[in-house]
Design a protein around this motif. Structure first.
Motif, PDB file in Angstrom:
ATOM      1  N   GLN A  51       0.726  -1.273  -0.061  1.00 38.28           N
ATOM      2  CA  GLN A  51       0.006   0.072   0.057  1.00 38.28           C
ATOM      3  C   GLN A  51       0.792   1.272  -0.337  1.00 38.28           C
ATOM      4  N   ASP A  52       1.802   1.109   0.843  1.00 40.50           N
ATOM      5  CA  ASP A  52       2.690   2.466   0.852  1.00 40.50           C
ATOM      6  C   ASP A  52       3.435   2.703  -0.622  1.00 40.50           C
ATOM      7  N   TRP A  53       3.698   1.516  -1.308  1.00 43.47           N
ATOM      8  CA  TRP A  53       4.554   1.764  -2.584  1.00 43.47           C
ATOM      9  C   TRP A  53       3.571   2.229  -3.555  1.00 43.47           C
ATOM     10  N   MET A  54       2.268   1.699  -3.374  1.00 40.07           N
ATOM     11  CA  MET A  54       1.261   2.374  -4.366  1.00 40.07           C
ATOM     12  C   MET A  54       1.044   3.801  -3.911  1.00 40.07           C
ATOM     13  N   GLY A  55       1.005   4.101  -2.722  1.00 40.30           N
ATOM     14  CA  GLY A  55       0.822   5.515  -2.344  1.00 40.30           C
ATOM     15  C   GLY A  55       1.882   6.517  -2.926  1.00 40.30           C
ATOM     16  N   ASN A  56       3.340   6.049  -2.970  1.00 38.84           N
ATOM     17  CA  ASN A  56       4.133   6.774  -3.509  1.00 38.84           C
ATOM     18  C   ASN A  56       4.168   6.793  -5.013  1.00 38.84           C
ATOM     19  N   PHE A  57       3.891   5.759  -5.645  1.00 39.92           N
ATOM     20  CA  PHE A  57       3.517   5.755  -6.875  1.00 39.92           C
ATOM     21  C   PHE A  57       2.450   6.838  -7.527  1.00 39.92           C
ATOM     22  N   ILE A  58       1.464   6.832  -6.670  1.00 40.56           N
ATOM     23  CA  ILE A  58       0.193   7.872  -7.194  1.00 40.56           C
ATOM     24  C   ILE A  58       0.660   9.091  -6.658  1.00 40.56           C
ATOM     25  N   GLN A  59       1.500   9.502  -5.607  1.00 31.83           N
ATOM     26  CA  GLN A  59       2.086  10.703  -5.491  1.00 31.83           C
ATOM     27  C   GLN A  59       3.107  11.085  -6.662  1.00 31.83           C
ATOM     28  N   PHE A  60       4.015  10.498  -7.184  1.00 30.33           N
ATOM     29  CA  PHE A  60       4.669  10.659  -8.114  1.00 30.33           C
ATOM     30  C   PHE A  60       3.832  10.874  -9.308  1.00 30.33           C
ATOM     31  N   THR A  61       2.897  10.315  -9.743  1.00 29.54           N
ATOM     32  CA  THR A  61       1.973  10.672 -10.957  1.00 29.54           C
ATOM     33  C   THR A  61       1.324  11.759 -10.761  1.00 29.54           C
ATOM     34  N   ASN A  63       2.476  14.385  -8.759  1.00 24.01           N
ATOM     35  CA  ASN A  63       3.684  15.586  -8.877  1.00 24.01           C
ATOM     36  C   ASN A  63       4.066  15.757 -10.202  1.00 24.01           C
ATOM     37  N   TYR A  64       3.882  14.898 -11.102  1.00 23.31           N
ATOM     38  CA  TYR A  64       4.225  15.228 -12.669  1.00 23.31           C
ATOM     39  C   TYR A  64       3.164  15.270 -13.565  1.00 23.31           C
ATOM     40  N   ASN A  65       1.929  15.368 -13.014  1.00 19.96           N
ATOM     41  CA  ASN A  65       0.732  15.558 -13.678  1.00 19.96           C
ATOM     42  C   ASN A  65       0.670  14.481 -14.744  1.00 19.96           C
ATOM     43  N   LEU A  66       0.879  13.407 -14.504  1.00 23.03           N
ATOM     44  CA  LEU A  66       0.731  12.261 -15.294  1.00 23.03           C
ATOM     45  C   LEU A  66      -0.660  11.591 -15.360  1.00 23.03           C
ATOM     46  N   VAL A  67      -1.561  12.028 -14.252  1.00 19.38           N
ATOM     47  CA  VAL A  67      -2.703  11.583 -13.999  1.00 19.38           C
ATOM     48  C   VAL A  67      -3.340  12.993 -13.257  1.00 19.38           C
ATOM     49  N   ASP A  68      -4.613  13.455 -13.852  1.00 18.72           N
ATOM     50  CA  ASP A  68      -5.513  14.285 -13.272  1.00 18.72           C
ATOM     51  C   ASP A  68      -6.609  14.138 -12.790  1.00 18.72           C
ATOM     52  N   TYR A  69      -6.820  13.967 -11.432  1.00 22.84           N
ATOM     53  CA  TYR A  69      -8.184  13.781 -10.603  1.00 22.84           C
ATOM     54  C   TYR A  69      -8.431  14.730  -9.424  1.00 22.84           C
ATOM     55  N   ARG A  70      -9.371  14.848  -9.281  1.00 20.06           N
ATOM     56  CA  ARG A  70      -9.769  15.974  -8.006  1.00 20.06           C
ATOM     57  C   ARG A  70     -10.807  15.145  -7.328  1.00 20.06           C
ATOM     58  N   VAL A  71     -10.926  15.254  -6.011  1.00 20.36           N
ATOM     59  CA  VAL A  71     -11.793  14.757  -5.210  1.00 20.36           C
ATOM     60  C   VAL A  71     -12.027  16.242  -4.210  1.00 20.36           C
ATOM     61  N   ILE A 103     -11.448   4.884 -10.967  1.00 17.23           N
ATOM     62  CA  ILE A 103     -10.073   5.032 -10.535  1.00 17.23           C
ATOM     63  C   ILE A 103      -9.879   6.075  -9.571  1.00 17.23           C
ATOM     64  N   GLY A 104     -10.651   7.216  -9.602  1.00 21.32           N
ATOM     65  CA  GLY A 104     -10.735   8.232  -8.620  1.00 21.32           C
ATOM     66  C   GLY A 104     -10.875   7.843  -7.164  1.00 21.32           C
ATOM     67  N   SER A 105     -11.714   6.708  -6.885  1.00 23.30           N
ATOM     68  CA  SER A 105     -11.698   6.358  -5.366  1.00 23.30           C
ATOM     69  C   SER A 105     -10.560   5.588  -5.190  1.00 23.30           C
ATOM     70  N   PHE A 106      -9.752   4.836  -5.945  1.00 27.39           N
ATOM     71  CA  PHE A 106      -8.550   4.048  -5.549  1.00 27.39           C
ATOM     72  C   PHE A 106      -7.569   5.124  -5.531  1.00 27.39           C
ATOM     73  N   TYR A 107      -7.430   6.071  -6.412  1.00 28.58           N
ATOM     74  CA  TYR A 107      -6.145   7.144  -6.317  1.00 28.58           C
ATOM     75  C   TYR A 107      -6.647   7.807  -4.845  1.00 28.58           C
ATOM     76  N   HIS A 108      -7.513   8.331  -4.543  1.00 27.50           N
ATOM     77  CA  HIS A 108      -7.999   8.879  -3.348  1.00 27.50           C
ATOM     78  C   HIS A 108      -7.655   8.172  -2.065  1.00 27.50           C
ATOM     79  N   THR A 109      -7.951   6.813  -2.071  1.00 27.05           N
ATOM     80  CA  THR A 109      -7.731   6.148  -0.769  1.00 27.05           C
ATOM     81  C   THR A 109      -6.198   5.846  -0.740  1.00 27.05           C
ATOM     82  N   MET A 110      -5.631   5.780  -1.659  1.00 23.85           N
ATOM     83  CA  MET A 110      -4.418   5.271  -1.883  1.00 23.85           C
ATOM     84  C   MET A 110      -3.280   6.373  -1.620  1.00 23.85           C
ATOM     85  N   SER A 111      -3.667   7.678  -1.778  1.00 31.85           N
ATOM     86  CA  SER A 111      -2.880   8.839  -1.893  1.00 31.85           C
ATOM     87  C   SER A 111      -2.140   9.335  -0.754  1.00 31.85           C
ATOM     88  N   GLU A 112      -3.068   8.902   0.477  1.00 33.58           N
ATOM     89  CA  GLU A 112      -2.413   9.504   1.673  1.00 33.58           C
ATOM     90  C   GLU A 112      -2.655   8.402   2.793  1.00 33.58           C
TER      91      GLU A 112
END
Length: 199
Positions: A51-61, A63-71, A103-112
């Motif tokens: 989970q921590d690895w996925m969270g770091n990967f999502i933060q990377f995406t 930070n570099y605007n690879l994925v645009d999502y807002r909650v 995917i927004g729900s996955f990004y949201h729950t994994m990002s922090e």
């Protein structure tokens, strides 16, 4: 007797179809123990390091605007977040709309970290039918979205995150939903419901 039947079956498969079929069959038998263990009904196979690895990967995406999502969520979520995400109380986070892939729900729950550890993301049972996707979902701490599983989590004072539209409304980009069962569960269990809007 059952072992003897299994050995004879393996020998026949190898004789008829070759060692590849034997390898596939053996792998299926071994993996079957983990596939049919009912892990999708709880978070027993949650893997914190993954989970921590996925969270770091999502933060990377992000930070570099690879994925645009807002909650967007209500201000009360920030005030109540501490008590509800640390397991002190079970709450329901109701997200909408589902869209084609939620995917927004996955990004949201994994990002922090507070969301990763404090909230269980509930997903469709078919996510647990595909072997590799099943393991990925279980390692991320996801759970099958069923009334029984949600009620069990709330009884254990755990918070759940549900996309209320479900697969029936996945082609809709509107936040209007006809599903009201989650509110009924919240009323019966006397739990708070926090609206979350994916944009």
């Amino acid at each position: 007797m059952l072992v003897l039947i299994g050995v004879v079956t393996l020998i026949l498969l190898e004789w008829l179809f070759g060692y590849q079929t034997l390898l596939v069959f053996t792998t299926g038998v071994i993996y079957g123990k983990f596939y049919w263990d009912g892990s999708e009904c709880s978070t027993v196979r949650r893997w914190d390091s993954f989970q921590d690895w996925m969270g770091n990967f999502i933060q990377f995406t992000k930070n570099y605007n690879l994925v645009d999502y807002r909650v967007i969520h209500h201000d009360d979520v920030h005030h109540q977040l501490g008590s509800h995400l640390n397991g002190a109380k079970g709450a329901i986070f109701a997200a909408s709309p589902h869209s084609t892939i939620s995917i927004g729900s996955f990004y949201h729950t994994m990002s922090e970290p507070k969301w990763r550890r404090g909230v269980t993301l509930c997903v469709h049972h078919l996510d647990f039918a595909i072997p590799f996707l099943r393991e990925f979902s279980l390692w991320c701490g996801m759970m099958d979205v069923s009334r029984k599983n949600i009620e069990q989590s709330l009884d254990q004072e755990k918070s759940v995150y549900v996309v209320i539209g479900g697969t029936r409304e996945m082609m809709s980009s509107s936040s209007d939903t006809i599903h009201k069962g989650l509110l009924q569960i919240a009323f019966e269990k006397n739990r708070l419901v926090f609206p979350v809007l994916h944009r």
